[in-house]
Design a protein around this motif. Structure first.
Motif, PDB file in Angstrom:
ATOM      1  N   ALA A 222       0.760  -1.556  -0.247  1.00  0.00           N
ATOM      2  CA  ALA A 222      -0.170   0.082   0.108  1.00  0.00           C
ATOM      3  C   ALA A 222       0.457   0.852  -0.161  1.00  0.00           C
ATOM      4  CB  ALA A 222      -0.928   0.130   1.101  1.00  0.00           C
ATOM      5  N   ARG A 225       1.451   3.531  -3.191  1.00  0.00           N
ATOM      6  CA  ARG A 225       0.795   4.401  -3.982  1.00  0.00           C
ATOM      7  C   ARG A 225       0.209   5.293  -2.825  1.00  0.00           C
ATOM      8  NH1 ARG A 225      -3.702   0.061  -5.682  1.00  0.00           N
ATOM      9  NH2 ARG A 225      -2.252  -0.996  -7.038  1.00  0.00           N
ATOM     10  N   SER A 226      -0.364   4.786  -1.401  1.00  0.00           N
ATOM     11  CA  SER A 226      -0.632   6.418  -0.898  1.00  0.00           C
ATOM     12  C   SER A 226       0.842   7.775  -0.958  1.00  0.00           C
ATOM     13  CB  SER A 226      -0.032   6.273   0.497  1.00  0.00           C
ATOM     14  OG  SER A 226      -0.895   4.640   1.379  1.00  0.00           O
ATOM     15  N   GLU A 301       2.807   8.518 -11.087  1.00  0.00           N
ATOM     16  CA  GLU A 301       1.974   6.529 -10.791  1.00  0.00           C
ATOM     17  C   GLU A 301       2.649   5.541 -11.034  1.00  0.00           C
ATOM     18  OE1 GLU A 301      -1.685   8.054 -12.020  1.00  0.00           O
ATOM     19  OE2 GLU A 301      -2.765   8.393 -10.692  1.00  0.00           O
ATOM     20  N   THR A 308       4.693  -0.891  -6.435  1.00  0.00           N
ATOM     21  CA  THR A 308       3.630  -1.993  -6.010  1.00  0.00           C
ATOM     22  C   THR A 308       3.955  -3.334  -6.343  1.00  0.00           C
ATOM     23  OG1 THR A 308       2.031  -0.121  -5.826  1.00  0.00           O
ATOM     24  CG2 THR A 308       1.344  -1.789  -5.361  1.00  0.00           C
ATOM     25  N   SER A 344      -5.440  -5.934   0.644  1.00  0.00           N
ATOM     26  CA  SER A 344      -4.972  -4.822  -0.588  1.00  0.00           C
ATOM     27  C   SER A 344      -5.589  -4.009  -1.448  1.00  0.00           C
ATOM     28  CB  SER A 344      -3.823  -5.829  -1.099  1.00  0.00           C
ATOM     29  OG  SER A 344      -4.357  -6.601  -2.296  1.00  0.00           O
ATOM     30  N   GLN A 345      -6.982  -4.889  -1.540  1.00  0.00           N
ATOM     31  CA  GLN A 345      -7.746  -3.860  -2.193  1.00  0.00           C
ATOM     32  C   GLN A 345      -8.805  -2.555  -1.446  1.00  0.00           C
ATOM     33  OE1 GLN A 345     -10.848  -6.420  -3.688  1.00  0.00           O
ATOM     34  NE2 GLN A 345      -9.532  -7.196  -5.796  1.00  0.00           N
ATOM     35  N   SER A 348      -5.951   0.201  -0.887  1.00  0.00           N
ATOM     36  CA  SER A 348      -6.035   0.658  -1.872  1.00  0.00           C
ATOM     37  C   SER A 348      -7.533   1.849  -1.766  1.00  0.00           C
ATOM     38  CB  SER A 348      -6.437  -0.191  -3.288  1.00  0.00           C
ATOM     39  OG  SER A 348      -4.694  -1.002  -3.198  1.00  0.00           O
ATOM     40  N   THR A 349      -8.244   1.403  -1.871  1.00  0.00           N
ATOM     41  CA  THR A 349      -9.302   2.533  -1.598  1.00  0.00           C
ATOM     42  C   THR A 349      -9.151   2.935  -0.245  1.00  0.00           C
ATOM     43  OG1 THR A 349     -10.448   0.045  -1.860  1.00  0.00           O
ATOM     44  CG2 THR A 349     -12.164   2.627  -1.473  1.00  0.00           C
TER      45      THR A 349
END
Ligand SMILES: Nc1ncnc2c1ncn2[C@@H]1O[C@H](COP(=O)(O)OP(=O)(O)OP(=O)(O)O)[C@@H](O)[C@H]1O
Length: 644
Positions: A222, A225-226, A301, A308, A344-345, A348-349
């Motif tokens: 995570a 992405r954070s 990204e 990631t 992990s989903q 991410s959310t």
């Protein structure tokens, strides 16, 4: 994790031709020197995480003030869903263990049945709780937005006039206006973040139980992405702030194209094409900035995606290693895969929602900052009492310079305005007449010197009381887009509307026939932009403005060019009426360039470049042969008037 260096945060550099021609130069704020960056944007991921509770806390407080019951429903429903998710994962684990155990298929299914039932019940309860939460959040959000909007408007309305004219404060007003809708969205994101946190905690708990090494691996997935999400959000916010004046200018151009006041020139002079061309140029600059942001975001990204991917690979490699070395059962590995995927989903959310929360928070903070600044610039409450009917108002060596300018608009002006008399202020354009009137009304305070209402110094006076002693009609008095009745009654907005007072005020301003001739009389809407709206001429508006000031019935009447748009007969009548007011005890301060109209004033003060040059009765000034006498004779020649 450090924030990007300033070099990366600059907006597109070019100053467009439109910016130069229409607005005199670059419409970009240099965020490098801004206090915003230091105070609000040096946020590491960790600092951001530390702020989260305070952030959620302030939204909760706002939500509690808005609708306590809805808030309680949301909290209970979200908590219930979080607990349900943890139960669900444990039940999935049990079901898998039963399904992968020894025995016949029927036996294994029978064994797994209770756990599968729990999974089903958890899903149904979760759905019910989610819908309860949606309903309550829907009720809560508009109320939160309304509270925040009220806060914004209250802050904006209570500051000194100088703050409204200050460019920096205006920028804050611009950005803080988004604070209210951001506060509304923060409710949604807060709910989502709390929900996400509970879901992640549930997955993390299950993973820790399955094998302790899995949890740090989940965090590793995570982190990139954070990092990227926060970096992009910060860049966007910074760009928003540096471009805010540019955006306002673009918006202004598009509005000018459609507004009624400009419609004639837009057509006859072909200004439409001109404005459209510049609108396009300005938009292109804004688009270039968006493109720059998009490229930067894509790069960030991509970097995050590489990390990631690597972290995910490492996680599954670790899982395979555990399986191969016998450190984990196959059934446990199955649950672990599910928990890692869900975890992990969820993470991410969560990161996405945290990011959105963070972006909204920046705007809510702008609103907070506006309110802090508004506190600093607020018109002070309380103070010395102001005489109801002053015997005189005295200026003692008053100087005043507008903020951001070098030349004093008033320079050591000393004069007296006797109570119950008509006092005229005369002078060339820009000589300081309107400024003097604004200081007299307490809209600005002198930089030096004193303004005394009898013995009361305006600087220490109760400003609200001072305002209540004054009625004002200035050159650009507000043409409220309301009915004729509201346009006059707004002169005394707190008092109940009385028909006879309205009629008296209209008659005084020579507006009685005008009102009678309107399609719905007093109830006629004076805004063409609305259906059934009626259009008044400049002179007709001016009569209404005078009626408004009359309706206010304050002891001091300040009139700045009250008759510039009136026809000759109406002008004469208005001056007669104004003179009559002094007879009733009202003090009248009158600014006009029509010197014939002030022949009957009791006192005339002549200003020149911010200084008082002459004072006296009209007769005295004419005899003296100074500036007033010269201007008067010039006008008299034009109109072929006699001095008497
Ligand atoms: N809000 C403001 N901010 C900065 N400067 C201002 C502001 N209002 C007026 N000024 C400046 O102060 C000076 C005096 O202006 P003021 O409006 O008092 O003159 P005036 O005598 O009323 O002029 P006019 O007869 O044209 O109405 C002018 O130089 C003007 O440019």
């Amino acid at each position: 994790m450090p924030w990007p260096r300033r070099r990366n945060l600059q907006t597109t550099d070019e100053t467009s031709e439109s910016e130069r021609l229409l607005f005199g130069g670059r419409l970009r704020y240099d965020m490098g020197f801004s206090r915003y960056e230091d105070a609000y944007l040096h946020l590491s991921l960790w600092a951001m995480a530390r702020r989260l509770p305070r952030l959620v806390g302030s939204t909760v407080r706002l939500a509690r003030a808005a609708d306590r019951r809805a808030l309680r429903t949301v909290a209970a429903a979200e908590l219930g869903q979080g607990i349900g998710q943890a139960f669900g994962l444990v039940a999935v684990n049990d079901a898998l263990a039963a399904l992968l155990s020894e025995g016949t298929t029927a036996d294994r299914l029978r064994q797994a049945l209770p756990s599968l039932l729990v999974v089903g019940v958890v899903a149904v309860v979760g759905a019910l709780l989610a819908s309860a939460s949606t309903a309550a959040t829907g009720r809560l959000e508009p109320k939160v937005e309304r509270l925040a909007t009220e806060r914004y408007l209250e802050c904006a309305a209570r500051v000194e006039l100088s703050a409204i004219e200050d460019a920096e404060f205006h920028r804050l007003l611009d950005s803080a206006q988004y604070g209210a809708s951001s506060a509304r969205r923060m409710v949604k994101y807060c709910v989502a973040v709390v929900n996400g946190l509970l879901a992640v905690a549930a997955a993390a708990g299950v993973l820790t139980v399955l094998h302790p090494v899995l949890l740090p691996l989940l965090v590793l997935i995570a982190l990139p992405r954070s990092w990227s999400a926060l970096r992009i959000a910060r860049r966007r916010y910074l760009s928003f702030h540096s471009m805010i004046e540019h955006a306002r200018a673009g918006h202004l151009l598009s509005r000018l194209l459609i507004e009624r006041e400009a419609a004639q020139e837009v057509r006859v002079h072909g200004v439409g094409r001109f404005l459209l061309r510049h609108f396009r140029r300005m938009s292109e600059s804004a688009e270039a900035e968006q493109t720059r942001l998009a490229h930067a975001a894509a790069g960030t990204e991509l970097v995050a995606a590489v990390f990631t991917g690597a972290a995910t690979l490492a996680t599954y490699a670790a899982l395979a290693g555990l399986l191969l070395t016998g450190g984990m059962e196959l059934s446990v590995a199955g649950t672990a895969v599910i928990a890692i995927r869900t975890g992990s989903q969820n993470l991410s959310t969560l990161v996405l929602q945290l990011n959105q929360l963070y972006e909204e928070m920046l705007f809510v903070q702008d609103l907070d900052r506006l309110c802090e600044d508004a506190e600093r610039f607020a018109i002070p409450e309380g103070g010395l009492s102001v005489p109801e009917e002053p015997r005189e108002i005295r200026f003692e060596s008053v100087s005043f310079t507008y903020p951001g300018t070098d030349r004093p608009a008033l320079d050591k002006v000393s004069l007296t305005i006797p109570g119950g008399r008509v006092v005229a202020l005369v002078g060339e354009n820009g000589s300081g007449k309107s400024t003097l009137v604004k200081l007299l009304a307490g809209l600005h305070l002198p930089d030096s010197g004193r303004i005394l209402w009898d013995g009361t110094d305006v600087t220490a006076a109760d400003r609200e009381q001072l305002f209540s002693r004054v009625a004002m009609v200035n050159q650009d008095f507000k043409r409220w887009p309301f009915t004729a009745k509201a346009n006059v009654a707004i002169g005394s907005p707190q008092a109940p509307i009385r028909a006879e007072s309205l009629d008296r005020a209209a008659a005084h301003a020579g507006a009685d026939e005008l009102i009678a001739g309107l399609p719905h009389g007093w109830d006629t809407l004076l805004a063409r932009e609305f259906r059934g709206g009626h259009q008044l001429s400049g002179g007709q508006w001016q009569r209404l403005g005078i009626a408004r000031a009359r309706y206010r019935t304050a002891p001091v009447l300040l009139v700045d060019e009250p008759t510039s748009a009136l026809d000759a007969r109406a002008e004469l009548a208005v001056f007669e009426q104004i003179r009559a007011l002094a007879g009733e005890g009202q003090t009248v301060v009158l600014i006009t360039h029509r010197l014939a109209s002030v022949r009957h004033a009791d006192v005339i003060h002549v200003l020149h470049e911010g200084r008082l040059t002459e004072s006296g009765s009209p007769r005295e000034l004419l005899d003296k042969g100074g500036v007033y006498a010269e201007l008067f004779r010039l006008q008299a020649c034009q109109y072929d008037l006699d001095e008497s």
